[in-house]
Design an enzyme around this catalytic site. Sequence first.
Site, PDB file in Angstrom:
ATOM      1  N   HIS A 222       6.548  -4.154   7.107  1.00  0.00           N
ATOM      2  CA  HIS A 222       6.425  -5.608   7.242  1.00  0.00           C
ATOM      3  C   HIS A 222       7.776  -6.173   7.653  1.00  0.00           C
ATOM      4  O   HIS A 222       8.689  -6.316   6.829  1.00  0.00           O
ATOM      5  CB  HIS A 222       5.952  -6.223   5.923  1.00  0.00           C
ATOM      6  CG  HIS A 222       5.703  -7.704   5.972  1.00  0.00           C
ATOM      7  ND1 HIS A 222       4.493  -8.279   5.646  1.00  0.00           N
ATOM      8  CD2 HIS A 222       6.515  -8.736   6.306  1.00  0.00           C
ATOM      9  CE1 HIS A 222       4.579  -9.600   5.764  1.00  0.00           C
ATOM     10  NE2 HIS A 222       5.809  -9.897   6.156  1.00  0.00           N
TER      11      HIS A 222
ATOM     12  N   HIS B 204       9.797  -8.957  10.875  1.00  0.00           N
ATOM     13  CA  HIS B 204       9.629 -10.037  11.872  1.00  0.00           C
ATOM     14  C   HIS B 204      10.761  -9.920  12.882  1.00  0.00           C
ATOM     15  O   HIS B 204      11.656 -10.770  12.934  1.00  0.00           O
ATOM     16  CB  HIS B 204       9.665 -11.405  11.197  1.00  0.00           C
ATOM     17  CG  HIS B 204       8.508 -11.705  10.314  1.00  0.00           C
ATOM     18  ND1 HIS B 204       7.400 -12.415  10.734  1.00  0.00           N
ATOM     19  CD2 HIS B 204       8.268 -11.386   9.013  1.00  0.00           C
ATOM     20  CE1 HIS B 204       6.535 -12.525   9.729  1.00  0.00           C
ATOM     21  NE2 HIS B 204       7.046 -11.909   8.676  1.00  0.00           N
TER      22      HIS B 204
ATOM     23  N   HIS C 190      -0.444 -12.544   5.766  1.00  0.00           N
ATOM     24  CA  HIS C 190       0.506 -13.197   4.865  1.00  0.00           C
ATOM     25  C   HIS C 190      -0.318 -13.970   3.834  1.00  0.00           C
ATOM     26  O   HIS C 190      -1.109 -14.844   4.203  1.00  0.00           O
ATOM     27  CB  HIS C 190       1.395 -14.182   5.636  1.00  0.00           C
ATOM     28  CG  HIS C 190       2.543 -13.535   6.344  1.00  0.00           C
ATOM     29  ND1 HIS C 190       2.362 -12.553   7.278  1.00  0.00           N
ATOM     30  CD2 HIS C 190       3.884 -13.754   6.261  1.00  0.00           C
ATOM     31  CE1 HIS C 190       3.552 -12.189   7.742  1.00  0.00           C
ATOM     32  NE2 HIS C 190       4.486 -12.885   7.143  1.00  0.00           N
TER      33      HIS C 190
ATOM     34  N   GLU D   1       2.237 -16.915  -0.140  1.00  0.00           N
ATOM     35  CA  GLU D   1       3.702 -16.808  -0.181  1.00  0.00           C
ATOM     36  C   GLU D   1       4.269 -18.076  -0.806  1.00  0.00           C
ATOM     37  O   GLU D   1       4.922 -18.887  -0.168  1.00  0.00           O
ATOM     38  CB  GLU D   1       4.257 -16.581   1.224  1.00  0.00           C
ATOM     39  CG  GLU D   1       5.726 -16.221   1.231  1.00  0.00           C
ATOM     40  CD  GLU D   1       6.273 -15.960   2.616  1.00  0.00           C
ATOM     41  OE1 GLU D   1       7.490 -15.739   2.719  1.00  0.00           O
ATOM     42  OE2 GLU D   1       5.509 -15.984   3.600  1.00  0.00           O
TER      43      GLU D   1
ATOM     44  N   ASP E 218      10.873  -7.437   5.642  1.00  0.00           N
ATOM     45  CA  ASP E 218      10.536  -8.808   6.028  1.00  0.00           C
ATOM     46  C   ASP E 218      11.554  -9.340   7.040  1.00  0.00           C
ATOM     47  O   ASP E 218      11.899  -8.645   7.991  1.00  0.00           O
ATOM     48  CB  ASP E 218      10.423  -9.709   4.803  1.00  0.00           C
ATOM     49  CG  ASP E 218       9.461 -10.877   5.022  1.00  0.00           C
ATOM     50  OD1 ASP E 218       8.765 -10.878   6.045  1.00  0.00           O
ATOM     51  OD2 ASP E 218       9.391 -11.762   4.166  1.00  0.00           O
ATOM     52  N   ASN E 219      12.098 -10.520   6.822  1.00  0.00           N
ATOM     53  CA  ASN E 219      12.943 -11.171   7.829  1.00  0.00           C
ATOM     54  C   ASN E 219      14.395 -10.719   7.737  1.00  0.00           C
ATOM     55  O   ASN E 219      14.874 -10.340   6.672  1.00  0.00           O
ATOM     56  CB  ASN E 219      12.861 -12.687   7.674  1.00  0.00           C
ATOM     57  CG  ASN E 219      11.459 -13.208   7.892  1.00  0.00           C
ATOM     58  OD1 ASN E 219      10.575 -12.955   7.097  1.00  0.00           O
ATOM     59  ND2 ASN E 219      11.254 -13.927   8.986  1.00  0.00           N
TER      60      ASN E 219
END
Length: 455
Positions: A93, A95, A249, A252, A349-350
């Site tokens: 996961h 981005h 998603h 969240e 993630d990010n």
Amino acid sequence: MSETPPPRTFAELRRSFPEERAFRIENARAPLCLLAAHGVAGDAHGFARVDVMVEDGRIAGIGAAGGFHLDGEDLPKLDVGGRILLPRLVDVHTHIDKGHIWPRRANPDGTFMGALTSAEADREANWSADDVARRMDFSLRSAYAHGTGALRTHIDSVGKQTAISWPVFAELRESWRGRMALQATALFPIDLIWQDEAEFREIVAAVARHGGVLGGVTYLGEAPGARLDAALDTLFQAAAAEGLDLDLHVDESLEPQARTLERIADAALRTRFAGRVLAGHCCSLAIHDEAERKRVVDKVAEARIAVVSLPMCNMYLQDRASGRTPRWRGVAPLHELRAAGAPVMVASDNTRDPFHAYGDLDMLEVFREATRILHLDHSSHDWLRAVAATPADLMDLDRAGRLEAGDPADMILLPARSTDELLARPHADRLVIVAGEAIDARPPDYAELDDLMQR
């Protein structure tokens, strides 16, 4: 076993790494949960001493240290002195289309809404094919240097961006073939399904055309109801019609009304969906009362839904208020989900964008921080599966996330000899091995992106 004593330092080990196409790594310590080998026993900490034979870029054999015999006893040998050997890890996961925009579009207050508005503004202003391609490739080179062997990224798929970013991803996937397995998931708000059915169908077509995964964001600030259930049915039916998996998603938020995970499980059961379903984040599940949480967890397991927690990003965003110390960790209840039988994972993630100002797509860092945040220690010894074998299975990669004869010789050799040594340091001096060869494990220089950040 080698007749000579092992090198005294890891630096000497690195310099001694064989350049030949066939060699043996001896006296390594590998996690039993990631091994597929006969006659190997684990110690009290879940590690097994092994020897590994490498030939033509693949693992030709693996077995118990000192008791493993194959042709090739005269091959070059590297006795690693009980250092930890891992397969390359799997980041399920991310981005990377948003990655590294922080210098030009920082989050003004560290909140989720601050992240959302900043990222949307940057996307509208700057996300050309060239901009997206350069930042995505920078992210992939970072992940590769740290020892990631497979990665899935969400791709913003709204408006004009769908037609821009998916072809860029397809080109990168091809250029990285053989070095890193790449997958992509469409990211769009679930209310698009009822607001603009034509655009939703365009997204589904783009995902199918590029061999991707269908996604979506299922909590947008209102309590779930009949409209959400109808949208989920449409989503599951569209995925089934195209033979696509789902990656969503979910909840969240730490708001009490964020309760869509159960509705997703209901939809999976109601539609008898045969594909894989991954639910990301699931933060609000942690604040449900005990009885409700157990009911939802059991239903998630019944529906065969996997859950990935993103501990570093959610610790950054969740329960943030100016001048107030956070009370909640913002992570999903992975212990309870795993006990119920749901596959569980953690991921990056990010990275350096408004949703998370830090990180470098280093799965060893993710596992180290997840262990501390989610208390994975003082538990079972197979949590390394959450960054290796489990996401590899979810991504349908049978040659990733494990150490097994016949697989590519893709491994990470670390200076650490025990769990506490593994988790105590960043191990920037790790040795990353791809197809049996040690790679240049230096992440790219941030200065490469300076011209993009001046926009």
